[in-house]
Motif scaffolding. Structure first.
Motif, mmCIF file in Angstrom:
data_model
loop_
_atom_site.group_PDB
_atom_site.id
_atom_site.type_symbol
_atom_site.label_atom_id
_atom_site.label_comp_id
_atom_site.label_asym_id
_atom_site.label_seq_id
_atom_site.Cartn_x
_atom_site.Cartn_y
_atom_site.Cartn_z
ATOM 1 N N ALA A 84 26.418 -67.896 -115.166
ATOM 2 C CA ALA A 84 25.807 -68.536 -113.278
ATOM 3 C C ALA A 84 24.351 -67.473 -113.739
ATOM 4 O O ALA A 84 22.952 -67.821 -113.453
ATOM 5 C CB ALA A 84 26.706 -68.259 -112.719
ATOM 6 N N LEU A 85 24.525 -66.824 -114.642
ATOM 7 C CA LEU A 85 22.817 -65.460 -114.721
ATOM 8 C C LEU A 85 22.335 -66.518 -115.511
ATOM 9 O O LEU A 85 21.200 -66.798 -115.624
ATOM 10 C CB LEU A 85 23.442 -64.181 -115.730
ATOM 11 N N GLU A 86 22.944 -66.818 -117.040
ATOM 12 C CA GLU A 86 22.016 -67.575 -117.910
ATOM 13 C C GLU A 86 21.346 -68.722 -117.517
ATOM 14 O O GLU A 86 20.296 -69.662 -117.397
ATOM 15 C CB GLU A 86 22.917 -68.297 -118.829
ATOM 16 N N GLU A 87 22.276 -69.387 -116.093
ATOM 17 C CA GLU A 87 21.312 -71.056 -115.430
ATOM 18 C C GLU A 87 20.500 -70.195 -114.367
ATOM 19 O O GLU A 87 19.766 -70.940 -113.872
ATOM 20 C CB GLU A 87 22.846 -71.635 -114.669
ATOM 21 N N ALA A 88 21.037 -68.602 -113.541
ATOM 22 C CA ALA A 88 19.796 -68.460 -112.556
ATOM 23 C C ALA A 88 18.578 -67.966 -112.976
ATOM 24 O O ALA A 88 17.936 -68.625 -112.980
ATOM 25 C CB ALA A 88 20.034 -67.667 -111.903
ATOM 26 N N LYS A 89 18.598 -67.603 -114.198
ATOM 27 C CA LYS A 89 17.037 -67.156 -115.153
ATOM 28 C C LYS A 89 16.156 -68.261 -115.266
ATOM 29 O O LYS A 89 14.918 -68.533 -115.247
ATOM 30 C CB LYS A 89 17.427 -66.342 -116.380
ATOM 31 N N LYS A 106 12.904 -66.058 -113.974
ATOM 32 C CA LYS A 106 12.787 -64.748 -114.345
ATOM 33 C C LYS A 106 14.155 -64.515 -115.252
ATOM 34 O O LYS A 106 14.799 -65.192 -115.899
ATOM 35 C CB LYS A 106 13.246 -63.738 -112.850
ATOM 36 N N SER A 107 13.714 -63.424 -115.732
ATOM 37 C CA SER A 107 14.229 -62.483 -117.233
ATOM 38 C C SER A 107 16.583 -62.638 -116.158
ATOM 39 O O SER A 107 15.570 -61.893 -115.198
ATOM 40 C CB SER A 107 13.339 -61.665 -117.867
ATOM 41 N N LYS A 108 16.966 -62.402 -117.747
ATOM 42 C CA LYS A 108 18.436 -62.048 -116.585
ATOM 43 C C LYS A 108 18.098 -60.569 -116.582
ATOM 44 O O LYS A 108 18.718 -60.216 -115.301
ATOM 45 C CB LYS A 108 19.557 -61.819 -118.032
ATOM 46 N N SER A 109 17.291 -59.618 -117.583
ATOM 47 C CA SER A 109 17.144 -58.153 -116.874
ATOM 48 C C SER A 109 16.310 -58.525 -115.790
ATOM 49 O O SER A 109 16.628 -57.322 -114.278
ATOM 50 C CB SER A 109 15.884 -57.579 -117.544
ATOM 51 N N GLU A 110 15.264 -58.912 -115.311
ATOM 52 C CA GLU A 110 14.601 -59.028 -113.820
ATOM 53 C C GLU A 110 16.085 -59.269 -112.404
ATOM 54 O O GLU A 110 15.558 -59.203 -111.426
ATOM 55 C CB GLU A 110 13.706 -60.090 -113.714
#
Length: 59
Positions: free
Chosen positions: A17-22, A27-31
């Motif tokens: 989900a984080l990969e898709e959201a980036k 934004k980067s995953k870190s952000e």
């Protein structure tokens, strides 16, 4: 503010989900994770969040 590398584990589905959201949020995953932690602290630990803002010079 200096950045510090932090390692932690996510459940695989949360990482997907984080990969898709980036891509959607551009934004980067870190952000995204930093924003989420700030929001969590703001809501769940306001005194700690306030201290963070004071140290950062935002208060």
């Amino acid at each position: 503010m200096k950045s510090k590398p932090v390692n932690f584990r996510f459940p695989e589905e949360l990482d997907k989900a984080l990969e898709e959201a980036k891509w959607e949020l551009r934004k980067s995953k870190s952000e995204i994770v930093k924003d989420a932690v700030k929001e969590y602290l703001k809501n769940k630990a306001p005194a700690i969040y306030k201290k963070y803002l004071e140290e950062k010079g935002k208060l």
